[in-house]
Design a protein around this motif. Structure first.
Motif, PDB file in Angstrom:
ATOM      1  N   CYS A  52       0.844  -1.200   0.000  1.00 41.58           N
ATOM      2  CA  CYS A  52       0.000   0.000   0.000  1.00 41.58           C
ATOM      3  C   CYS A  52       0.876   1.246   0.000  1.00 41.58           C
ATOM      4  CB  CYS A  52      -0.908   0.015   1.227  1.00 41.58           C
ATOM      5  SG  CYS A  52      -2.151  -1.272   1.241  1.00 41.58           S
ATOM      6  N   HIS A  53       1.950   1.187   0.761  1.00 40.17           N
ATOM      7  CA  HIS A  53       2.853   2.336   0.849  1.00 40.17           C
ATOM      8  C   HIS A  53       3.494   2.628  -0.507  1.00 40.17           C
ATOM      9  CE1 HIS A  53       5.134   5.246   3.141  1.00 40.17           C
ATOM     10  NE2 HIS A  53       6.210   4.870   2.478  1.00 40.17           N
ATOM     11  N   HIS A  54       3.859   1.593  -1.238  1.00 38.62           N
ATOM     12  CA  HIS A  54       4.409   1.794  -2.587  1.00 38.62           C
ATOM     13  C   HIS A  54       3.383   2.469  -3.500  1.00 38.62           C
ATOM     14  CE1 HIS A  54       7.288  -1.448  -1.364  1.00 38.62           C
ATOM     15  NE2 HIS A  54       8.116  -0.596  -1.945  1.00 38.62           N
ATOM     16  N   LEU A  55       2.133   2.012  -3.409  1.00 38.84           N
ATOM     17  CA  LEU A  55       1.084   2.614  -4.242  1.00 38.84           C
ATOM     18  C   LEU A  55       0.864   4.078  -3.876  1.00 38.84           C
ATOM     19  CD1 LEU A  55      -1.551  -0.246  -4.410  1.00 38.84           C
ATOM     20  CD2 LEU A  55       0.137   0.416  -6.131  1.00 38.84           C
ATOM     21  N   ARG A  56       0.933   4.389  -2.585  1.00 38.38           N
ATOM     22  CA  ARG A  56       0.783   5.770  -2.124  1.00 38.38           C
ATOM     23  C   ARG A  56       1.876   6.654  -2.730  1.00 38.38           C
ATOM     24  NH1 ARG A  56      -0.740   9.053   2.342  1.00 38.38           N
ATOM     25  NH2 ARG A  56       0.972  10.282   3.171  1.00 38.38           N
ATOM     26  N   HIS A  57       3.137   6.191  -2.636  1.00 39.97           N
ATOM     27  CA  HIS A  57       4.236   6.977  -3.185  1.00 39.97           C
ATOM     28  C   HIS A  57       4.140   7.088  -4.709  1.00 39.97           C
ATOM     29  CE1 HIS A  57       7.067   8.228  -0.051  1.00 39.97           C
ATOM     30  NE2 HIS A  57       6.465   7.283   0.660  1.00 39.97           N
ATOM     31  N   THR A  58       3.715   6.013  -5.360  1.00 43.55           N
ATOM     32  CA  THR A  58       3.557   6.058  -6.813  1.00 43.55           C
ATOM     33  C   THR A  58       2.513   7.095  -7.199  1.00 43.55           C
ATOM     34  OG1 THR A  58       4.191   3.747  -7.047  1.00 43.55           O
ATOM     35  CG2 THR A  58       2.937   4.712  -8.855  1.00 43.55           C
ATOM     36  N   CYS A  59       1.386   7.113  -6.494  1.00 43.17           N
ATOM     37  CA  CYS A  59       0.329   8.084  -6.771  1.00 43.17           C
ATOM     38  C   CYS A  59       0.837   9.509  -6.582  1.00 43.17           C
ATOM     39  CB  CYS A  59      -0.871   7.819  -5.871  1.00 43.17           C
ATOM     40  SG  CYS A  59      -2.193   9.029  -6.068  1.00 43.17           S
ATOM     41  N   LEU A  60       1.498   9.768  -5.462  1.00 37.79           N
ATOM     42  CA  LEU A  60       2.000  11.115  -5.182  1.00 37.79           C
ATOM     43  C   LEU A  60       3.060  11.530  -6.192  1.00 37.79           C
ATOM     44  CD1 LEU A  60       2.200  10.861  -1.298  1.00 37.79           C
ATOM     45  CD2 LEU A  60       0.423  11.980  -2.669  1.00 37.79           C
ATOM     46  N   THR A  61       3.909  10.593  -6.582  1.00 37.78           N
ATOM     47  CA  THR A  61       4.929  10.890  -7.592  1.00 37.78           C
ATOM     48  C   THR A  61       4.279  11.249  -8.921  1.00 37.78           C
ATOM     49  OG1 THR A  61       6.531   9.427  -6.535  1.00 37.78           O
ATOM     50  CG2 THR A  61       6.905   9.939  -8.850  1.00 37.78           C
ATOM     51  N   ARG A  62       3.278  10.478  -9.327  1.00 37.83           N
ATOM     52  CA  ARG A  62       2.593  10.763 -10.602  1.00 37.83           C
ATOM     53  C   ARG A  62       1.873  12.110 -10.566  1.00 37.83           C
ATOM     54  NH1 ARG A  62       5.672   7.509 -11.870  1.00 37.83           N
ATOM     55  NH2 ARG A  62       5.280   5.374 -12.461  1.00 37.83           N
ATOM     56  N   LEU A  63       1.273  12.456  -9.428  1.00 37.07           N
ATOM     57  CA  LEU A  63       0.617  13.761  -9.302  1.00 37.07           C
ATOM     58  C   LEU A  63       1.635  14.875  -9.485  1.00 37.07           C
ATOM     59  CD1 LEU A  63      -1.782  13.129  -6.284  1.00 37.07           C
ATOM     60  CD2 LEU A  63      -2.426  13.419  -8.697  1.00 37.07           C
ATOM     61  N   ARG A  64       2.789  14.719  -8.853  1.00 38.75           N
ATOM     62  CA  ARG A  64       3.839  15.740  -8.965  1.00 38.75           C
ATOM     63  C   ARG A  64       4.352  15.817 -10.402  1.00 38.75           C
ATOM     64  NH1 ARG A  64       5.431  20.170  -8.134  1.00 38.75           N
ATOM     65  NH2 ARG A  64       7.457  20.581  -7.249  1.00 38.75           N
ATOM     66  N   GLU A  65       4.574  14.667 -11.032  1.00 36.39           N
ATOM     67  CA  GLU A  65       5.049  14.629 -12.421  1.00 36.39           C
ATOM     68  C   GLU A  65       4.030  15.248 -13.377  1.00 36.39           C
ATOM     69  OE1 GLU A  65       7.846  10.643 -12.292  1.00 36.39           O
ATOM     70  OE2 GLU A  65       5.797  10.476 -13.014  1.00 36.39           O
ATOM     71  N   ALA A  66       2.757  15.148 -13.027  1.00 40.65           N
ATOM     72  CA  ALA A  66       1.703  15.714 -13.875  1.00 40.65           C
ATOM     73  C   ALA A  66       1.575  17.216 -13.688  1.00 40.65           C
ATOM     74  CB  ALA A  66       0.373  15.033 -13.562  1.00 40.65           C
ATOM     75  N   GLY A  67       2.386  17.778 -12.789  1.00 38.79           N
ATOM     76  CA  GLY A  67       2.388  19.224 -12.637  1.00 38.79           C
ATOM     77  C   GLY A  67       1.645  19.747 -11.423  1.00 38.79           C
ATOM     78  N   MET A  68       1.136  18.860 -10.575  1.00 37.21           N
ATOM     79  CA  MET A  68       0.440  19.341  -9.379  1.00 37.21           C
ATOM     80  C   MET A  68       1.447  20.049  -8.477  1.00 37.21           C
ATOM     81  SD  MET A  68      -1.755  17.226  -6.538  1.00 37.21           S
ATOM     82  CE  MET A  68      -3.357  17.191  -7.320  1.00 37.21           C
ATOM     83  N   ALA A  69       1.034  21.161  -7.920  1.00 32.84           N
ATOM     84  CA  ALA A  69       1.894  21.931  -7.035  1.00 32.84           C
ATOM     85  C   ALA A  69       2.293  21.092  -5.826  1.00 32.84           C
ATOM     86  CB  ALA A  69       1.177  23.197  -6.572  1.00 32.84           C
TER      87      ALA A  69
END
Length: 96
Positions: A52-69
């Motif tokens: 679950c922790h890996h999925l959490r970090h993957t989600c947050l990383t993708r949000l940041r890569e997509a340009g989210m502040a």
């Protein structure tokens, strides 16, 4: 609130993920239950680690890569505001 889901199962909670089989069918899926599912996925796909922790970090990383502040990603993660740039950890990715 009692809700009937498509399978005809009656649930009295608003959780999105529920157990689909066995004696706890219809009850909220726990983090341990999700880890069991992910462990099966990991074994079938040959991934060395998956949680679950890996999925959490993957989600947050993708949000940041997509340009989210960064502040918005921090809020999504439930992290307190920080004055230091990059105060939440994202994982570098290859080919994304």
């Amino acid at each position: 609130m009692t809700t009937w889901i498509r399978s005809g199962l009656c649930v009295d909670h608003d959780h999105l993920f529920v157990v689909l089989r066995g004696p706890t069918r219809g009850r909220p899926l726990s983090a341990d239950g999700l880890d069991e599912i992910l462990d099966g996925v990991r074994r079938r796909t040959g991934l060395p680690r998956l949680s679950c922790h890996h999925l959490r970090h993957t989600c947050l990383t993708r949000l940041r890569e997509a340009g989210m502040a960064l502040e918005a990603v921090q809020a999504q993660a439930g992290h307190p505001r920080s004055s230091s740039p990059g105060s939440i950890s994202t994982w570098p990715t290859r080919g994304w």
